[in-house]
Scaffold this active site. Sequence first.
Site, PDB file in Angstrom:
ATOM      1  N   ILE A 227      36.665  47.204  30.350  1.00 10.62           N
ATOM      2  CA  ILE A 227      35.631  46.656  29.556  1.00 10.62           C
ATOM      3  C   ILE A 227      35.127  45.284  30.324  1.00 10.62           C
ATOM      4  O   ILE A 227      34.172  44.795  30.058  1.00 10.62           O
ATOM      5  CB  ILE A 227      36.197  46.156  28.349  1.00 10.62           C
ATOM      6  CG1 ILE A 227      37.191  45.370  28.250  1.00 10.62           C
ATOM      7  CG2 ILE A 227      36.302  47.210  27.274  1.00 10.62           C
ATOM      8  CD1 ILE A 227      37.567  44.454  27.075  1.00 10.62           C
TER       9      ILE A 227
ATOM     10  N   PHE B 138      39.098  37.544  39.394  1.00 15.65           N
ATOM     11  CA  PHE B 138      40.040  37.925  40.142  1.00 15.65           C
ATOM     12  C   PHE B 138      40.698  39.171  39.645  1.00 15.65           C
ATOM     13  O   PHE B 138      41.882  39.621  40.156  1.00 15.65           O
ATOM     14  CB  PHE B 138      41.349  36.937  39.861  1.00 15.65           C
ATOM     15  CG  PHE B 138      41.067  35.514  40.247  1.00 15.65           C
ATOM     16  CD1 PHE B 138      40.955  35.407  41.758  1.00 15.65           C
ATOM     17  CD2 PHE B 138      40.898  34.471  39.666  1.00 15.65           C
ATOM     18  CE1 PHE B 138      40.643  33.868  42.106  1.00 15.65           C
ATOM     19  CE2 PHE B 138      40.543  33.149  39.717  1.00 15.65           C
ATOM     20  CZ  PHE B 138      40.398  33.088  41.119  1.00 15.65           C
TER      21      PHE B 138
ATOM     22  N   VAL C 205      39.434  43.433  33.082  1.00 15.80           N
ATOM     23  CA  VAL C 205      39.962  43.457  31.780  1.00 15.80           C
ATOM     24  C   VAL C 205      39.821  44.850  31.192  1.00 15.80           C
ATOM     25  O   VAL C 205      38.638  45.444  31.338  1.00 15.80           O
ATOM     26  CB  VAL C 205      39.111  42.383  31.008  1.00 15.80           C
ATOM     27  CG1 VAL C 205      39.784  42.082  29.580  1.00 15.80           C
ATOM     28  CG2 VAL C 205      39.114  41.126  31.605  1.00 15.80           C
TER      29      VAL C 205
ATOM     30  N   LYS D 233      44.214  41.630  31.078  1.00 14.03           N
ATOM     31  CA  LYS D 233      43.714  41.178  32.031  1.00 14.03           C
ATOM     32  C   LYS D 233      44.305  40.864  33.384  1.00 14.03           C
ATOM     33  O   LYS D 233      45.611  40.714  33.278  1.00 14.03           O
ATOM     34  CB  LYS D 233      43.162  39.663  31.739  1.00 14.03           C
ATOM     35  CG  LYS D 233      42.286  38.755  32.870  1.00 14.03           C
ATOM     36  CD  LYS D 233      42.082  37.839  32.103  1.00 14.03           C
ATOM     37  CE  LYS D 233      40.903  36.681  33.191  1.00 14.03           C
ATOM     38  NZ  LYS D 233      40.233  35.723  32.479  1.00 14.03           N
TER      39      LYS D 233
ATOM     40  N   ASP E 155      34.365  24.783  31.876  1.00 13.98           N
ATOM     41  CA  ASP E 155      33.889  25.828  32.442  1.00 13.98           C
ATOM     42  C   ASP E 155      33.449  26.679  31.392  1.00 13.98           C
ATOM     43  O   ASP E 155      33.559  28.026  31.256  1.00 13.98           O
ATOM     44  CB  ASP E 155      34.377  26.532  33.447  1.00 13.98           C
ATOM     45  CG  ASP E 155      33.905  27.620  34.308  1.00 13.98           C
ATOM     46  OD1 ASP E 155      32.678  27.239  34.494  1.00 13.98           O
ATOM     47  OD2 ASP E 155      34.264  28.717  34.622  1.00 13.98           O
TER      48      ASP E 155
HETATM   49  N1  LIG Z   1      40.535  39.339  24.950  1.00 13.29           N
HETATM   50  C1  LIG Z   1      39.435  39.936  25.243  1.00 13.29           C
HETATM   51  N2  LIG Z   1      38.852  40.709  24.520  1.00 13.29           N
HETATM   52  C2  LIG Z   1      38.039  41.389  24.725  1.00 13.29           C
HETATM   53  N3  LIG Z   1      36.887  41.267  25.900  1.00 13.29           N
HETATM   54  C3  LIG Z   1      37.566  40.236  26.760  1.00 13.29           C
HETATM   55  C4  LIG Z   1      38.821  39.597  26.624  1.00 13.29           C
HETATM   56  N4  LIG Z   1      39.020  38.897  27.614  1.00 13.29           N
HETATM   57  C5  LIG Z   1      38.008  38.977  28.532  1.00 13.29           C
HETATM   58  N5  LIG Z   1      37.126  39.859  28.144  1.00 13.29           N
HETATM   59  C6  LIG Z   1      35.920  40.502  28.744  1.00 13.29           C
HETATM   60  O1  LIG Z   1      36.058  40.426  29.928  1.00 13.29           O
HETATM   61  C7  LIG Z   1      35.122  39.544  30.611  1.00 13.29           C
HETATM   62  C8  LIG Z   1      35.913  38.733  31.805  1.00 13.29           C
HETATM   63  O2  LIG Z   1      36.827  38.101  31.320  1.00 13.29           O
HETATM   64  P1  LIG Z   1      37.006  36.607  31.764  1.00 13.29           P
HETATM   65  O3  LIG Z   1      35.670  35.952  31.516  1.00 13.29           O
HETATM   66  O4  LIG Z   1      38.071  36.183  30.882  1.00 13.29           O
HETATM   67  O5  LIG Z   1      37.498  36.891  33.089  1.00 13.29           O
HETATM   68  P2  LIG Z   1      37.002  35.903  34.401  1.00 13.29           P
HETATM   69  O6  LIG Z   1      35.778  36.216  34.621  1.00 13.29           O
HETATM   70  O7  LIG Z   1      38.229  36.272  35.427  1.00 13.29           O
HETATM   71  O8  LIG Z   1      37.384  34.529  33.948  1.00 13.29           O
HETATM   72  P3  LIG Z   1      36.487  33.467  34.148  1.00 13.29           P
HETATM   73  O9  LIG Z   1      35.419  33.449  33.127  1.00 13.29           O
HETATM   74  O10 LIG Z   1      37.427  32.571  34.025  1.00 13.29           O
HETATM   75  O11 LIG Z   1      35.985  33.686  35.552  1.00 13.29           O
HETATM   76  C9  LIG Z   1      34.399  38.604  29.720  1.00 13.29           C
HETATM   77  O12 LIG Z   1      33.407  38.212  29.732  1.00 13.29           O
HETATM   78  C10 LIG Z   1      34.680  39.737  28.266  1.00 13.29           C
HETATM   79  O13 LIG Z   1      33.454  40.508  28.136  1.00 13.29           O
END
Ligand SMILES: Nc1ncnc2c1ncn2[C@@H]1O[C@H](COP(=O)(O)OP(=O)(O)OP(=O)(O)O)[C@@H](O)[C@H]1O
Lengths: 227, 471
Positions: free
Chosen positions: B104, B109, B112, B127, B221
């Site tokens: 999704i 890094f 998800v 994740k 952030d």
């Molecule tokens: N617990 C969750 N439930 C549903 N969707 C999620 C969840 N965690 C993350 N996502 C989805 O995955 C996407 C990416 O996750 P997240 O932003 O945590 O990762 P990231 O980009 O590695 O983190 P960061 O934003 O710190 O760089 C989010 O924008 C969201 O759409």
Amino acid sequence: TSAQPATPKPLYLCSPFVEAALVKGNFKTIVMQPKYTDIMEWVAVNIFEFYQNLNQFYGVLAECCTQQSCPAMSAGPQYVPSRIPRGYFLTQNPRLNYTWINQDRKSVQLPAPTYIDYVMTWVQNLLDDENAFPTKSGRDFPSNFPSTVKHVYRQLLRVFAHLYHAHYPQILHLRSEPHFNSLFAHFLAFGKEYELLDVKDIKGQSGAVVGVGALWERWKEMGILEQ
Amino acid sequence: QSSSAKSPDYVYFDRTTAGFSDDAVPRAKTAQLKLEHFYKLAVDAAIERNTRRVELERKLAGDPGMSEDRKQRQLQQLGKRESAFLRLRRTKLGLDDFRTVKVIGKGAFGEVRVVQKTDTGKIYAMKTLKKEEMLKKDQLAHVRAERDVLAESNSPWVVQLYYSFQDPAYLYLIMEFLPGGDLMTMLIKYDTFSEDVTRFYIAECVLAIEAVHKLGFIHRDIKPDNILIDKDGHIKLSDFGLSTGFHKQHDSAYYARLLDSANGAQSPTSAARNSVAVNAIHLTMSSKDQIATWKANRRKLAYSTVGTPDYIAPEIFLQKGYGNECDWWSLGAIMFECLVGYPPFCSESTHDTYTKIIHFQQYLMFPDDVHLSREAEDLIRRLITSQDRRLVVDQIKHHPFFYGVNWNAIRQIDAPFIPRLKSITDTSYFPTDELEQVPEEPVGGDSAGANKDLAFLGYTFKRFQISSNAF
Ligand SMILES: Nc1ncnc2c1ncn2[C@@H]1O[C@H](COP(=O)(O)OP(=O)(O)OP(=O)(O)O)[C@@H](O)[C@H]1O
């Protein structure tokens, strides 16, 4: 004070080390089975954690526990209490050695590091065995679980006993005695509560107090453990 | 011999580490710390367990209408949950305990996924984080420290983390699945929100940020991709120990270099990429084009390790030191985007964005073709401003823009968009079709399969929800 050949009292029975503790207060708080929970789960998780914690400390001391330093899995000389308070004297039968039952069901003497390695591997395998220590949802404990736990407890107790007997100075050098004492006191309190502790195992011949058995008595006197 | 000793068997012992190997002392120290941690947790767990029991017993005692039978059953139920929780402490989880339902999202890094725990059938979001990438960016220490504390929060405003495990290549985080997607996806879909809708989301963000600050954290952030929507349409902030806010790129030194390059001393990479055009675009500010480019790149930016700097406060990259007020700047930028359709300093290149943020007095502009109420514009201007002028949380809550907001009950009211879900694994609120390159099942670091781990002990097993269906 006397002409008798007194052996020096083990350091773990001496002040200030005997009272060194990381955890103060009554172990009941963390030993008692939480109301409404399954006793198997409670015992299982505690055994699991005792193993993890003991293994962690053994990992540190393993370099001092060699075939040369510890040719036998010993838990110490036996002492008989003398009339002099807190003085213990060596008797005829000087050592409490544990034997390992091998595959042929023979009782064998092993060097302590080998013995402990057998114990730790055996326990680790049990803990990882879904049949012996189930972790999956809906899986029940096997009917022999209580007896398994008793065995595990007994072997872990021997490892503690050996470390106290043979490696306490090293524990002191590493400034770990408050930690190690509390872990062991907790272990004893737990074993007492769930009838896993077999007094025979830490006492030598009848009436004699051996190694950690004396520590146990001492902690009871001091109120660290319950009478 | 010494007569001054406290007790007749008082002994002196000369401690030395002479005979030990080099790593014996640090290993002993580690064992000690772990044991201290262990007992602290054991005591906390006993207290918490006791509290749960006493609370339930009290609740039942105060309910004369309920039959004794039912009361007993409720207590037995509690016992069952507590027992399951105890079992969890022994449970080593690995990749093979979960089945992927759908990818999704993509983060800096890793990805998800919606996953199902095979033995219980429960649904989570998983994740994955590639350790190697994180090590390159000095992330692991952060992950550990931040998460240890965050895991203790029971805040409804923070996405719950249940547990984590690792294999040689990846860290895996198992958290609650929020099926409503994120605010970024919503903004891509709706372009802008009305003031009422904006008020709802921004007000919830105020409480969420406040909750994070009360835990002693600065998010640094906050951006629409980190604002997740739960099944009822309310927001939660995603796990931010891991957010791009801590990436090396957001280091002050990194910004300093970038700013230098913007001032003429071009770094080789930006020279190669943009050559002379950089300044031209920067000066002409033909906003329509920039906005179009920005929007087209929005999601790509979210997937990159660099992340978007659009919502970051100037003090963070000016090496001046900052406090939690930087999060209120980010909120101002998000609010601007909700109402205007793009963030206030969006540009074609990230370093143009930095420059604009630093010189925000010149660059903060409200477009003529979008109507904002006086209150909305005023609030944005009081958030996107210098540190010393920026409103603090109580002033924000009392700002006229929020007139009528019931701060104590906002999570209980109906959200403006309530996700319509067909099932607990419905992923229609995620841009799943854009994630084709991502493998369906995580690869895992160890091809031999399950390399299970009790990773992050102490953190891992702390989650207990009395009401929840966790596990
Ligand atoms: N617990 C969750 N439930 C549903 N969707 C999620 C969840 N965690 C993350 N996502 C989805 O995955 C996407 C990416 O996750 P997240 O932003 O945590 O990762 P990231 O980009 O590695 O983190 P960061 O934003 O710190 O760089 C989010 O924008 C969201 O759409």
